[in-house]
Structure formats: structure tokens, C-alpha cells
Design an enzyme around this catalytic site. Structure first.
Site, PDB file in Angstrom:
ATOM      1  NE  ARG A  82      -3.062   1.357   5.610  1.00  0.00           N
ATOM      2  CZ  ARG A  82      -2.087   2.299   6.371  1.00  0.00           C
ATOM      3  NH1 ARG A  82      -2.184   1.371   7.577  1.00  0.00           N
ATOM      4  NH2 ARG A  82      -1.842   2.825   5.335  1.00  0.00           N
ATOM      5  CE1 TYR A 129      10.847   3.036   5.561  1.00  0.00           C
ATOM      6  CE2 TYR A 129      11.114   4.372   3.566  1.00  0.00           C
ATOM      7  CZ  TYR A 129      10.311   4.271   4.592  1.00  0.00           C
ATOM      8  OH  TYR A 129       9.655   5.094   5.118  1.00  0.00           O
ATOM      9  NE  ARG A 172      -2.873  -4.727   3.999  1.00  0.00           N
ATOM     10  CZ  ARG A 172      -2.503  -5.726   4.446  1.00  0.00           C
ATOM     11  NH1 ARG A 172      -2.582  -6.579   4.350  1.00  0.00           N
ATOM     12  NH2 ARG A 172      -1.550  -5.561   5.203  1.00  0.00           N
ATOM     13  CG  ASP A 214       5.339  -0.046  -0.602  1.00  0.00           C
ATOM     14  OD1 ASP A 214       4.799   0.280   0.141  1.00  0.00           O
ATOM     15  OD2 ASP A 214       6.682   0.017  -0.086  1.00  0.00           O
ATOM     16  NE  ARG A 240       2.093   5.648   0.285  1.00  0.00           N
ATOM     17  CZ  ARG A 240       2.142   4.217   1.544  1.00  0.00           C
ATOM     18  NH1 ARG A 240       0.905   4.685   2.430  1.00  0.00           N
ATOM     19  NH2 ARG A 240       3.525   4.575   2.416  1.00  0.00           N
TER      20      ARG A 240
HETATM   21  O1  CP3 Z   1       0.039   5.579  -4.473  1.00  0.00           O
HETATM   22  C1  CP3 Z   1      -1.049   4.382  -4.649  1.00  0.00           C
HETATM   23  O2  CP3 Z   1      -1.798   4.433  -4.223  1.00  0.00           O
HETATM   24  C2  CP3 Z   1      -0.206   4.161  -5.301  1.00  0.00           C
HETATM   25  C3  CP3 Z   1      -0.147   2.900  -3.965  1.00  0.00           C
HETATM   26  C4  CP3 Z   1       1.857   2.732  -2.983  1.00  0.00           C
HETATM   27  C5  CP3 Z   1       2.286   2.030  -1.900  1.00  0.00           C
HETATM   28  N1  CP3 Z   1       2.855   2.755  -1.313  1.00  0.00           N
HETATM   29  C6  CP3 Z   1       1.065   1.461  -1.272  1.00  0.00           C
HETATM   30  C7  CP3 Z   1       1.265   0.819   0.176  1.00  0.00           C
HETATM   31  C8  CP3 Z   1       3.020   4.183  -3.721  1.00  0.00           C
HETATM   32  C9  CP3 Z   1       3.586   5.135  -4.026  1.00  0.00           C
HETATM   33  C10 CP3 Z   1       3.650   3.624  -1.947  1.00  0.00           C
HETATM   34  C11 CP3 Z   1       4.745   4.593  -2.088  1.00  0.00           C
HETATM   35  C12 CP3 Z   1       5.746   4.264  -0.517  1.00  0.00           C
HETATM   36  N2  CP3 Z   1       5.828   2.885   0.654  1.00  0.00           N
HETATM   37  C13 CP3 Z   1       6.538   4.912  -0.230  1.00  0.00           C
HETATM   38  C14 CP3 Z   1       6.968   6.516  -0.992  1.00  0.00           C
HETATM   39  C15 CP3 Z   1       5.412   7.272  -1.321  1.00  0.00           C
HETATM   40  C16 CP3 Z   1       5.051   8.076   0.581  1.00  0.00           C
HETATM   41  O3  CP3 Z   1       4.129   7.765   0.811  1.00  0.00           O
HETATM   42  O4  CP3 Z   1       5.832   8.318   1.434  1.00  0.00           O
HETATM   43  C17 CP3 Z   1       7.415   5.125   1.112  1.00  0.00           C
HETATM   44  C18 CP3 Z   1       7.744   6.151   1.571  1.00  0.00           C
HETATM   45  C19 CP3 Z   1       6.738   3.229   1.204  1.00  0.00           C
HETATM   46  C20 CP3 Z   1       6.985   2.944   2.006  1.00  0.00           C
HETATM   47  C21 CP3 Z   1       5.997   2.177   3.113  1.00  0.00           C
HETATM   48  N3  CP3 Z   1       4.877   1.335   2.609  1.00  0.00           N
HETATM   49  C22 CP3 Z   1       5.141   2.116   4.221  1.00  0.00           C
HETATM   50  C23 CP3 Z   1       6.441   3.369   5.021  1.00  0.00           C
HETATM   51  C24 CP3 Z   1       4.225   2.146   4.547  1.00  0.00           C
HETATM   52  C25 CP3 Z   1       4.113   1.988   5.832  1.00  0.00           C
HETATM   53  C26 CP3 Z   1       2.578   2.747   6.385  1.00  0.00           C
HETATM   54  C27 CP3 Z   1       1.920   2.358   5.841  1.00  0.00           C
HETATM   55  O5  CP3 Z   1       1.107   3.574   5.752  1.00  0.00           O
HETATM   56  O6  CP3 Z   1       1.194   1.001   6.433  1.00  0.00           O
HETATM   57  C28 CP3 Z   1       3.760   0.807   3.501  1.00  0.00           C
HETATM   58  C29 CP3 Z   1       2.096   0.115   3.151  1.00  0.00           C
HETATM   59  C30 CP3 Z   1       1.780   0.466   2.274  1.00  0.00           C
HETATM   60  N4  CP3 Z   1       2.296   0.809   0.831  1.00  0.00           N
HETATM   61  C31 CP3 Z   1       0.852   0.363   2.528  1.00  0.00           C
HETATM   62  C32 CP3 Z   1       0.278   0.439   1.144  1.00  0.00           C
HETATM   63  C33 CP3 Z   1      -1.839   1.034   0.444  1.00  0.00           C
HETATM   64  C34 CP3 Z   1      -0.422   0.169   3.335  1.00  0.00           C
HETATM   65  C35 CP3 Z   1      -0.052  -1.429   3.787  1.00  0.00           C
HETATM   66  C36 CP3 Z   1      -1.941  -1.856   4.230  1.00  0.00           C
HETATM   67  O7  CP3 Z   1      -2.675  -1.600   3.323  1.00  0.00           O
HETATM   68  O8  CP3 Z   1      -1.602  -2.568   5.590  1.00  0.00           O
END
Ligand code: CP3
Length: 348
Positions: free
Chosen positions: A32, A154, A41, A78, A28
Site C-alpha cells: 500500500r 490465525y 488493488r 499471502d 512486503r
Molecule cells: O512481501 C511481499 O510483498 C509479498 C506479499 C505478502 C503479503 N503478505 C501481502 C499482503 C507476504 C509475503 C505476506 C505474508 C504475510 N501475510 C505474513 C507474514 C509476514 C508478515 O508481514 O508478518 C502474515 C502474518 C500475513 C497475514 C496478513 N495478511 C495480515 C496480518 C494482513 C493484514 C495486515 C496488513 O498489512 O494489512 C494481511 C494482508 C496483506 N497481505 C496485505 C498485503 C499487501 C495488505 C492487504 C491490502 O492490500 O489491503
């Protein structure tokens, strides 16, 4: 013209060659905690708009590389783009995480599309091509997908839940229907990962964030077996594909995961027990991890100690330095710099 071969330290470790200074990136890492991410964003509108606008997704992917010179970039996307391409409704509401239409009866599963519309994922491939053009040759580009179990949690619940009870329950009550979801995810994830390789990804990671909530029998069936099929399916067409598995929370089941799936590396969470990892995991594959993201928020002496622990436990073998899970939004940028300086000053 003679082409100079440039070594990517990250790929060297995945290929079995330990590096004196471990390569480093963060799960990640585009997110943010970076002001430049928050700015783009806001400009993009929705989270999925950010993912599916190649210019923006490429830019966000490169932001942490410019700032920190990590050894690998991970494409900004994602894991839920696969359910989206399967025609499920996927929404990201600010501050709430993902929302999907729940999929929890055999009747709904019977109506689930078997094949994703890969046209919808074309912007991800285009973003990969753009990043590849911009990236310095010594930096690797990582593509990824969610593991079928984690993506299914999910899809079934329609959102994240504390211990993913809805999916666990469905797997007990309707194992055939649940297996159908997993099968659809396996097949489409293989195609998606192959598409990412073709678009320029140097390596792939399979995120099984919720593997750790499964009892051993269920872990075998819903985490190990699908990962094994994905690895085999990708390698059937791309024999040299480098693949990292991340069965978060697998604990003592990690050696079985490594042995059965054939991954080149595993990402380990911060609770992993060092001697088990060294003696039964790192002796077979490379290890990636495993700094506690909370130590990175805390900073100071606690962070130094935590970084030193990771290095002391694993840097004698094949190590890619990373966090045990994703970086949290409240993490100070100065602490990331502190971590990097310490890792890069490592001497055997
Ligand atoms: O690693 C990176 O920088 C690449 C991008 C990436 C995102 N999500 C961007 C993201 C990767 C590899 C993921 C994987 C992901 N997404 C997982 C598996 C890895 C982990 O962290 O557990 C899961 C379970 C998800 C599903 C998901 N997406 C959730 C549960 C959420 C909300 C939680 C949160 O952190 O807000 C997201 C949103 C998300 N995916 C964000 C980002 C940067 C935040 C969204 C925003 O900018 O508002």
C-alpha cells in the site's frame, strides 16, 4: 548456442558467497505504500481477488522491481492461502486484516481437511510463471509460505491478536489437536513450496512472524520442529532448494533454529543483537535484514544512521539487506530511495 550464465547476487549470498555490495529487497515490498499498488488493488476488488488473478498478482509483484530495481522479487500472495485451500473461510476486510472461522476445539480439528485443494493455488503458480518470464535474469524470484505456527495462530483465533494468546492456549490445553493442525500445515506447505519451485521460484522463505511469543520449549516444538520438517521435505525432492527462515523475535533462540532447521539463511528482526548474530548465526548461514521499518518511515539522519548500523554490523559477512519486518503503508517512497542509494554506495 552458448548460453551466458547470469549471476543473481541474491542467490550468490544464499549459496555462501558474500557480495561486495549486499543484494537488497524489502519484505512486503509490493503493497500500500505504492500508489500503483493501491490503484490495482481498487480495480481488483478484494485482496484475495488480487492474489488469485495471475495477471494482477504478477503485475503487483513487478511494481517495486520497476521502481527500485531490487535484487529479488517476492511473489504477491499471502500466507493465508493455505488455510483457504484447506477449505477454511478466509476474508480480508478493508482496514481490519484477515478474518477466518476460528478452529479451536479437538472436534473441529477432527473435521479439518488433511489435503489442500491445490487447484485453488494454481493462479499463484501461474503468476510465478508470468513473473519469471518478465524478470531480468539477474533478479531472483522468491516463493513463500507461512510457518505452521504463524498460520495456525490465525486459524485458531480467526484473526490476528496482540500476542496470539488463543493459539498458545490451545497448544497447552489440547496439544494433540494442535499438533494435528501443525502436521496438516507442514505436509501441505511442503507441497505448496515444491509447486512454487516448479513454477519458477529461485528461493523460498518461511515466514514465522509470531515465533517470538513462544517460550523456549514451545518454540522448539512449534517453530523449530515444523520448519525442520518443511526444509527436509522440500529438499527430499529438490535437494538444492534455497530456503530462508524468518522466526521473528527468536532472539537468543536463533542459533538453535539455524542449527536444527538447516535453512540457508535467516531473516532477522530489528531487535537482533549484532554480536550474537555475527558469532553464532552469520558464521553458519547468510543473514537477511534488519532495518527497523520505523526508521524507514522517519527518514533523514535517523534513517542514514540505521542503514549504516546494519551495514557496519553485518556487511562484512554474507548479508542480504532487508527490513526487520514488512514495510508499513505510510512509508514515503523517497525514503526507500534514500535507503537504496546508501546501501548501493557501500564500500568495504
Ligand atoms: O512481501 C511481499 O510483498 C509479498 C506479499 C505478502 C503479503 N503478505 C501481502 C499482503 C507476504 C509475503 C505476506 C505474508 C504475510 N501475510 C505474513 C507474514 C509476514 C508478515 O508481514 O508478518 C502474515 C502474518 C500475513 C497475514 C496478513 N495478511 C495480515 C496480518 C494482513 C493484514 C495486515 C496488513 O498489512 O494489512 C494481511 C494482508 C496483506 N497481505 C496485505 C498485503 C499487501 C495488505 C492487504 C491490502 O492490500 O489491503
Amino acid at each position: 548456442l552458448a548460453q551466458k550464465t547470469v549471476v543473481k547476487p541474491f542467490l550468490e549470498v544464499l549459496s555462501g558467497r558474500r557480495q561486495q555490495v549486499p543484494p537488497v529487497w524489502m519484505m512486503r515490498q509490493a503493497g500500500r505504500y505504492l500508489p500503483e499498488y493501491r490503484e490495482l488493488r481498487a480495480k481488483a476488488g478484494g485482496f484475495l481477488d488480487l492474489c488469485f488473478t495471475p495477471e494482477y498478482a504478477a503485475e503487483v509483484t513487478l511494481q517495486p522491481i520497476r521502481r527500485f530495481n531490487f535484487d529479488a522479487a517476492i511473489i504477491f500472495s499471502d500466507i493465508l492461502v493455505i488455510p483457504y485451500a484447506l477449505g477454511r473461510s478466509v476474508r480480508f476486510e478493508a482496514g481490519e486484516g484477515p478474518r477466518l472461522d476460528p478452529l479451536n476445539t479437538p472436534e473441529q480439528v477432527a473435521a479439518l481437511a488433511r489435503h489442500a485443494d491445490f487447484g485453488k493455488l494454481e493462479p499463484v503458480y501461474e503468476a510465478l510463471r508470468r513473473v519469471k518470464r518478465e524478470l531480468a535474469p539477474e533478479i531472483a524470484l522468491i516463493g513463500f509460505c507461512g510457518a505452521p505456527w504463524t498460520v495456525a495462530t490465525y486459524m485458531v483465533a480467526g484473526q490476528g491478536t496482540p500476542d496470539q494468546a488463543p493459539a498458545r492456549m490451545m497448544a497447552y490445553r489440547h496439544p494433540e489437536a494442535f499438533a494435528e493442525i501443525i502436521d496438516v500445515l507442514v505436509e501441505n506447505s511442503i507441497q505448496y513450496l515444491l509447486g512454487q519451485l516448479k513454477a519458477g521460484a529461485d528461493a523460498l522463505q518461511i515466514f514465522d512472524t509470531w515465533a517470538g511469543v513462544l517460550p523456549p520449549r514451545e518454540f522448539q516444538r512449534w517453530s523449530i520442529e515444523p520448519a525442520k520438517r518443511i526444509v527436509a521435505g522440500v529438499r527430499a525432492q529438490a535437494p538444492d532448494a534455497k530456503i530462508i527462515g524468518f522466526p521473528r523475535g527468536a532472539g537468543a533462540l536463533l542459533p538453535a533454529y539455524v542449527e536444527a532447521t538447516g535453512v540457508d539463511a535467516v531473516s532477522i528482526d530489528w531487535a537482533a543483537e549484532p554480536s550474537l548474530i555475527r558469532e553464532r548465526v552469520q558464521n553458519r548461514v547468510a543473514v537477511q535484514g534488519n532495518l527497523d521499518p520505523l526508521a524507514l518511515i522517519a527518514g533523514g539522519a535517523a534513517l542514514d544512521r540505521a542503514v549504516d548500523d546494519v551495514l557496519a554490523h553485518f556487511a562484512q559477512g554474507r548479508l542480504i539487506f532487508n527490513l526487520g519486518h514488512g514495510i508499513q503503508p505510510e512509508t514515503p517512497i523517497a525514503h526507500v530511495e534514500q535507503m537504496l542509494q546508501r546501501v548501493r554506495a557501500y564500500k568495504t
